[in-house]
Design a protein around this motif. Structure first.
Motif, PDB file in Angstrom:
ATOM      1  N   ILE A 118       0.348   8.395   3.201  1.00 40.06           N
ATOM      2  CA  ILE A 118       0.098   7.119   2.522  1.00 40.06           C
ATOM      3  C   ILE A 118       1.376   6.307   2.365  1.00 40.06           C
ATOM      4  CG2 ILE A 118       0.472   7.959   0.158  1.00 40.06           C
ATOM      5  CD1 ILE A 118      -2.368   5.617   1.200  1.00 40.06           C
ATOM      6  N   GLY A 160       1.114   3.808  -2.909  1.00 41.26           N
ATOM      7  CA  GLY A 160       0.710   5.146  -2.514  1.00 41.26           C
ATOM      8  C   GLY A 160       1.746   6.202  -2.855  1.00 41.26           C
ATOM      9  N   LEU A 164      -4.824  10.715   2.290  1.00 37.76           N
ATOM     10  CA  LEU A 164      -4.944  10.801   0.832  1.00 37.76           C
ATOM     11  C   LEU A 164      -6.246  11.484   0.432  1.00 37.76           C
ATOM     12  CD1 LEU A 164      -3.508   9.962  -1.813  1.00 37.76           C
ATOM     13  CD2 LEU A 164      -4.949   7.915  -1.805  1.00 37.76           C
ATOM     14  N   LEU A 165      -7.313  11.219   1.174  1.00 44.23           N
ATOM     15  CA  LEU A 165      -8.595  11.868   0.902  1.00 44.23           C
ATOM     16  C   LEU A 165      -8.494  13.383   1.086  1.00 44.23           C
ATOM     17  CD1 LEU A 165     -11.628  11.784   0.295  1.00 44.23           C
ATOM     18  CD2 LEU A 165     -12.026  11.333   2.728  1.00 44.23           C
ATOM     19  N   TYR A 206       0.968   9.375  -4.980  1.00 38.25           N
ATOM     20  CA  TYR A 206       1.243  10.708  -4.431  1.00 38.25           C
ATOM     21  C   TYR A 206       1.980  11.586  -5.450  1.00 38.25           C
ATOM     22  CZ  TYR A 206       3.488  14.288  -1.553  1.00 38.25           C
ATOM     23  OH  TYR A 206       3.935  15.486  -1.050  1.00 38.25           O
ATOM     24  N   ARG A 221       0.828  -1.214   0.000  1.00 38.42           N
ATOM     25  CA  ARG A 221       0.000   0.000   0.000  1.00 38.42           C
ATOM     26  C   ARG A 221       0.854   1.252   0.000  1.00 38.42           C
ATOM     27  NH1 ARG A 221       0.488   3.353   4.157  1.00 38.42           N
ATOM     28  NH2 ARG A 221      -0.011   1.725   5.676  1.00 38.42           N
ATOM     29  N   TRP A 226      -5.199   6.476   4.397  1.00 38.81           N
ATOM     30  CA  TRP A 226      -6.243   6.722   3.401  1.00 38.81           C
ATOM     31  C   TRP A 226      -6.988   8.021   3.664  1.00 38.81           C
ATOM     32  CZ3 TRP A 226      -5.342   4.299  -0.755  1.00 38.81           C
ATOM     33  CH2 TRP A 226      -4.816   3.002  -0.740  1.00 38.81           C
ATOM     34  N   THR A 227      -7.152   8.375   4.930  1.00 40.79           N
ATOM     35  CA  THR A 227      -7.764   9.660   5.247  1.00 40.79           C
ATOM     36  C   THR A 227      -6.869  10.802   4.787  1.00 40.79           C
ATOM     37  OG1 THR A 227      -8.886   8.699   7.174  1.00 40.79           O
ATOM     38  CG2 THR A 227      -8.686  11.107   7.098  1.00 40.79           C
TER      39      THR A 227
END
Length: 255
Positions: free
Chosen positions: A215, A154, A232-233, A158, A150, A229-230
């Motif tokens: 990430i 990621g 990245l959001l 990014y 991941r 993940w938050t």
């Protein structure tokens, strides 16, 4: 559909024929991989000098991405040049004459450039991880460990998203000098200062680069109030806002 295909091919031709944009992508890969490998090798050599807390929170995956800050700079340059070159050369007038539907033009350029940035970003992340882990020796990890795949995926994501963010803001600013003058200090001065001053560190945590870079971490150091993940959001929300602003400027202002 036929019109969209022609516009996409035209945007590919524009991007691939400009030497500076090609070199910035190559620089992103080479700088990130080289610096990450060097820092990983130095970390392996000095690992015994680390404190007990540093050893417990040591993240070999994140260590291999230590050079991504400079790779990020190259991706920002790619994003700026991809959009601003048309304005600085006056080509934007011809582009708008050929493609009067400005939304189609913007979407085509962003699609082609982001796909290319993501492709290079993924190649960069997996190469950097492989070289970095080789340099870490006995302190290395592998893609089979929890969270590692991941983080590597990621990192490539990014880099691609950083380029997209730069493109979106350049649609607003239009000038290459102004875009570089705003984005480079933002990512390399303001963001770092806000994140490292106790009074503003919580503000810095919610900036796009700080949030998005979460990430890439496998080991949670407990310093940020969200998970990978938050984070990245949060970065995606920044990008969405920048894209809306770019579209508003392109729709209302002439070339």
């Amino acid at each position: 559909m036929a019109e969209t295909g022609r516009v996409l091919r035209a945007e590919w031709t524009k991007i691939s024929s400009v030497r500076s944009t090609v070199w910035t992508l190559a620089a992103a890969l080479l700088v990130t991989a080289a610096l990450g490998t060097l820092i990983s090798a130095l970390t392996d050599h000095t690992f015994d000098d680390l404190s007990r807390r540093e050893r417990l929170t040591f993240d070999p995956t994140l260590t291999s991405f230590a050079g991504i800050a400079l790779g990020q700079l190259a991706m920002i340059a790619f994003g700026i040049l991809t959009v601003s070159t048309e304005y600085s050369t006056g080509m934007i007038r011809a582009s708008l004459a050929a493609v009067p539907r400005r939304g189609v033009l913007m979407a085509a350029k962003l699609t082609v450039a982001t796909a290319l940035a993501l492709l290079v970003g993924m190649a960069t992340s997996f190469l950097t991880f492989a070289l970095g882990q080789a340099a870490l020796g006995e302190h290395r990890t592998d893609l089979g460990r929890p969270g590692v795949l991941r983080a590597v995926f990621g990192a490539g994501l990014y880099l691609g998203l950083i380029a997209l963010f730069a493109m979106a803001l350049t649609w607003v600013l239009r000038s290459p000098m102004l875009s570089f003058g705003v984005l480079i200090p933002f990512f390399f001065m303001i963001s770092g200062i806000l994140a490292n001053v106790s009074a503003t560190e919580r503000v810095g945590d919610w900036l796009p680069d700080r949030a998005g870079s979460r990430i890439m971490a496998v080991v949670d150091d407990g310093e940020r109030p969200y998970g990978p993940w938050t984070g990245l959001l949060v970065m995606l929300l920044w990008i969405a806002a920048a894209l809306l602003a770019g579209w508003a400027v392109l729709r209302k202002r002439d070339a």
